[in-house]
Design a protein around this motif. Sequence first.
Motif, mmCIF file in Angstrom:
data_model
loop_
_atom_site.group_PDB
_atom_site.id
_atom_site.type_symbol
_atom_site.label_atom_id
_atom_site.label_comp_id
_atom_site.label_asym_id
_atom_site.label_seq_id
_atom_site.Cartn_x
_atom_site.Cartn_y
_atom_site.Cartn_z
ATOM 1 N N GLN A 75 0.870 -1.175 0.000
ATOM 2 C CA GLN A 75 0.000 0.000 0.000
ATOM 3 C C GLN A 75 0.908 1.227 0.000
ATOM 4 O O GLN A 75 1.870 1.294 0.772
ATOM 5 C CB GLN A 75 -0.901 0.009 1.233
ATOM 6 C CG GLN A 75 -1.908 1.146 1.258
ATOM 7 C CD GLN A 75 -2.840 1.040 2.453
ATOM 8 O OE1 GLN A 75 -2.644 1.715 3.449
ATOM 9 N NE2 GLN A 75 -3.834 0.184 2.360
ATOM 10 N N TYR A 76 0.610 2.173 -0.885
ATOM 11 C CA TYR A 76 1.459 3.352 -1.037
ATOM 12 C C TYR A 76 0.651 4.637 -0.907
ATOM 13 O O TYR A 76 -0.535 4.671 -1.256
ATOM 14 C CB TYR A 76 2.126 3.374 -2.416
ATOM 15 C CG TYR A 76 3.060 2.223 -2.698
ATOM 16 C CD1 TYR A 76 4.404 2.297 -2.365
ATOM 17 C CD2 TYR A 76 2.588 1.064 -3.310
ATOM 18 C CE1 TYR A 76 5.267 1.244 -2.631
ATOM 19 C CE2 TYR A 76 3.439 0.004 -3.579
ATOM 20 C CZ TYR A 76 4.779 0.100 -3.236
ATOM 21 O OH TYR A 76 5.623 -0.956 -3.504
ATOM 22 N N LEU A 77 1.324 5.675 -0.431
ATOM 23 C CA LEU A 77 0.819 7.029 -0.570
ATOM 24 C C LEU A 77 1.406 7.569 -1.868
ATOM 25 O O LEU A 77 2.547 7.263 -2.210
ATOM 26 C CB LEU A 77 1.268 7.903 0.594
ATOM 27 C CG LEU A 77 0.692 7.600 1.981
ATOM 28 C CD1 LEU A 77 1.287 8.561 3.002
ATOM 29 C CD2 LEU A 77 -0.817 7.680 1.971
ATOM 30 N N GLN A 79 2.608 10.915 -3.685
ATOM 31 C CA GLN A 79 2.970 12.290 -3.370
ATOM 32 C C GLN A 79 3.432 13.017 -4.631
ATOM 33 O O GLN A 79 4.040 12.413 -5.513
ATOM 34 C CB GLN A 79 4.100 12.324 -2.335
ATOM 35 C CG GLN A 79 3.720 11.715 -0.994
ATOM 36 C CD GLN A 79 4.868 11.781 0.008
ATOM 37 O OE1 GLN A 79 6.031 11.959 -0.364
ATOM 38 N NE2 GLN A 79 4.536 11.654 1.279
ATOM 39 N N ARG A 85 0.418 14.798 -0.317
ATOM 40 C CA ARG A 85 -0.352 13.626 -0.715
ATOM 41 C C ARG A 85 -1.366 14.005 -1.796
ATOM 42 O O ARG A 85 -2.118 14.964 -1.668
ATOM 43 C CB ARG A 85 -1.101 13.032 0.474
ATOM 44 C CG ARG A 85 -2.055 11.903 0.038
ATOM 45 C CD ARG A 85 -3.031 11.509 1.117
ATOM 46 N NE ARG A 85 -4.107 10.721 0.528
ATOM 47 C CZ ARG A 85 -4.477 9.513 0.943
ATOM 48 N NH1 ARG A 85 -3.860 8.956 1.950
ATOM 49 N NH2 ARG A 85 -5.463 8.879 0.356
ATOM 50 N N SER A 88 -3.451 7.456 -3.494
ATOM 51 C CA SER A 88 -3.012 6.245 -2.818
ATOM 52 C C SER A 88 -3.019 5.080 -3.797
ATOM 53 O O SER A 88 -3.647 5.141 -4.855
ATOM 54 C CB SER A 88 -3.920 5.930 -1.617
ATOM 55 O OG SER A 88 -5.251 5.712 -2.062
ATOM 56 N N CYS A 89 -2.307 4.032 -3.432
ATOM 57 C CA CYS A 89 -2.226 2.841 -4.272
ATOM 58 C C CYS A 89 -2.271 1.613 -3.382
ATOM 59 O O CYS A 89 -1.488 1.499 -2.443
ATOM 60 C CB CYS A 89 -0.931 2.860 -5.089
ATOM 61 S SG CYS A 89 -0.680 1.402 -6.134
ATOM 62 N N THR A 90 -3.196 0.709 -3.643
ATOM 63 C CA THR A 90 -3.326 -0.523 -2.868
ATOM 64 C C THR A 90 -3.424 -1.695 -3.822
ATOM 65 O O THR A 90 -4.270 -1.712 -4.712
ATOM 66 C CB THR A 90 -4.573 -0.488 -1.971
ATOM 67 O OG1 THR A 90 -4.487 0.624 -1.069
ATOM 68 C CG2 THR A 90 -4.697 -1.783 -1.162
ATOM 69 N N LEU A 94 -4.042 2.269 -8.363
ATOM 70 C CA LEU A 94 -3.698 3.624 -7.913
ATOM 71 C C LEU A 94 -4.827 4.584 -8.258
ATOM 72 O O LEU A 94 -5.375 4.545 -9.359
ATOM 73 C CB LEU A 94 -2.399 4.070 -8.579
ATOM 74 C CG LEU A 94 -1.780 5.398 -8.165
ATOM 75 C CD1 LEU A 94 -0.268 5.352 -8.335
ATOM 76 C CD2 LEU A 94 -2.362 6.569 -8.971
ATOM 77 N N ASP A 97 -6.620 11.392 -5.438
ATOM 78 C CA ASP A 97 -7.701 11.893 -4.583
ATOM 79 C C ASP A 97 -8.668 12.781 -5.351
ATOM 80 O O ASP A 97 -9.865 12.797 -5.062
ATOM 81 C CB ASP A 97 -7.106 12.681 -3.400
ATOM 82 C CG ASP A 97 -6.319 11.784 -2.461
ATOM 83 O OD1 ASP A 97 -6.571 10.560 -2.444
ATOM 84 O OD2 ASP A 97 -5.433 12.303 -1.740
ATOM 85 N N ARG A 100 -11.053 9.793 -7.949
ATOM 86 C CA ARG A 100 -10.952 8.392 -7.548
ATOM 87 C C ARG A 100 -11.804 7.479 -8.418
ATOM 88 O O ARG A 100 -11.718 6.265 -8.308
ATOM 89 C CB ARG A 100 -11.324 8.240 -6.073
ATOM 90 C CG ARG A 100 -10.472 9.081 -5.139
ATOM 91 C CD ARG A 100 -10.553 8.597 -3.704
ATOM 92 N NE ARG A 100 -9.884 7.317 -3.527
ATOM 93 C CZ ARG A 100 -8.589 7.160 -3.340
ATOM 94 N NH1 ARG A 100 -7.784 8.207 -3.336
ATOM 95 N NH2 ARG A 100 -8.079 5.960 -3.160
ATOM 96 N N SER A 234 1.525 12.994 5.997
ATOM 97 C CA SER A 234 0.754 12.224 5.037
ATOM 98 C C SER A 234 -0.206 11.292 5.728
ATOM 99 O O SER A 234 -1.108 10.791 5.132
ATOM 100 C CB SER A 234 1.699 11.421 4.141
ATOM 101 O OG SER A 234 2.544 12.303 3.426
#
Length: 234
Positions: A75-77, A79, A85, A88-90, A94, A97, A100, A234
């Motif tokens: 899982q990533y933020l 930036q 921020r 996000s990426c899970t 990706l 914000d 989405r 973040s």
Amino acid sequence: MKAELAEWHALLNKRRELMISPDYHCRTLSEGARGMLARGVIDAGEWFELAELVTAAYSFAVEERASELFHPASQYLVQDQGLARVGSCTRSVLAFDADRRSPLSITHGEDGKLHAYGGPAFSWLSGTIEGLTLVMENGRRFELVEVGRYIEGGVFVQTITDPESFRLLLDVIEHAQEDGAAVRAKHLQARAEVSVFCLCPACRDHFAKREECSRCEGRGFVDRVGQTRPSAAS
């Protein structure tokens, strides 16, 4: 070249399939080669040559994947260049914000490299992953900061950013290895991978070498190259 053999070579050259699943892809190739041998399409010498090609392809894929900093289970933020921020990426999906509803899928492309795809069925090339940097087609760059990862059993663990906690984990791994607890040691090693630190490449945390190691200054570990620490903001 015989048609069936030509199809086999075409499959061998599918870099995307190889990089996505080296085990499955190479198993398919091996089964295909054995089938051609059994049907008399190729002889034993030709089969041996194909087997060597499969081994080389598998080794290449494993080495390439090992060198990739991006991990599909992480899982990533996301930036921007100002470290703010923006998304996000899970698990390789990706989303920014600001939008989405238009996510990107990070996967290997036909060239075997990691790319980000968007649009219907993720069919549009939107960017490329370089280390942990997303470079969009329009030139904009975004940093991926790992904050955690799903490890064996689907357990989510947070990225270790505290050096004392990482040192403690290395000690626990060492004790598990000394006690012959191989399964526990392997599980803990997977946990240690989710960190901004890694073993010192010079001393490898060996007690006899660690104290005088100039690379890690006696810690036994160093900062992981190319990985940014999650910020409190973040």
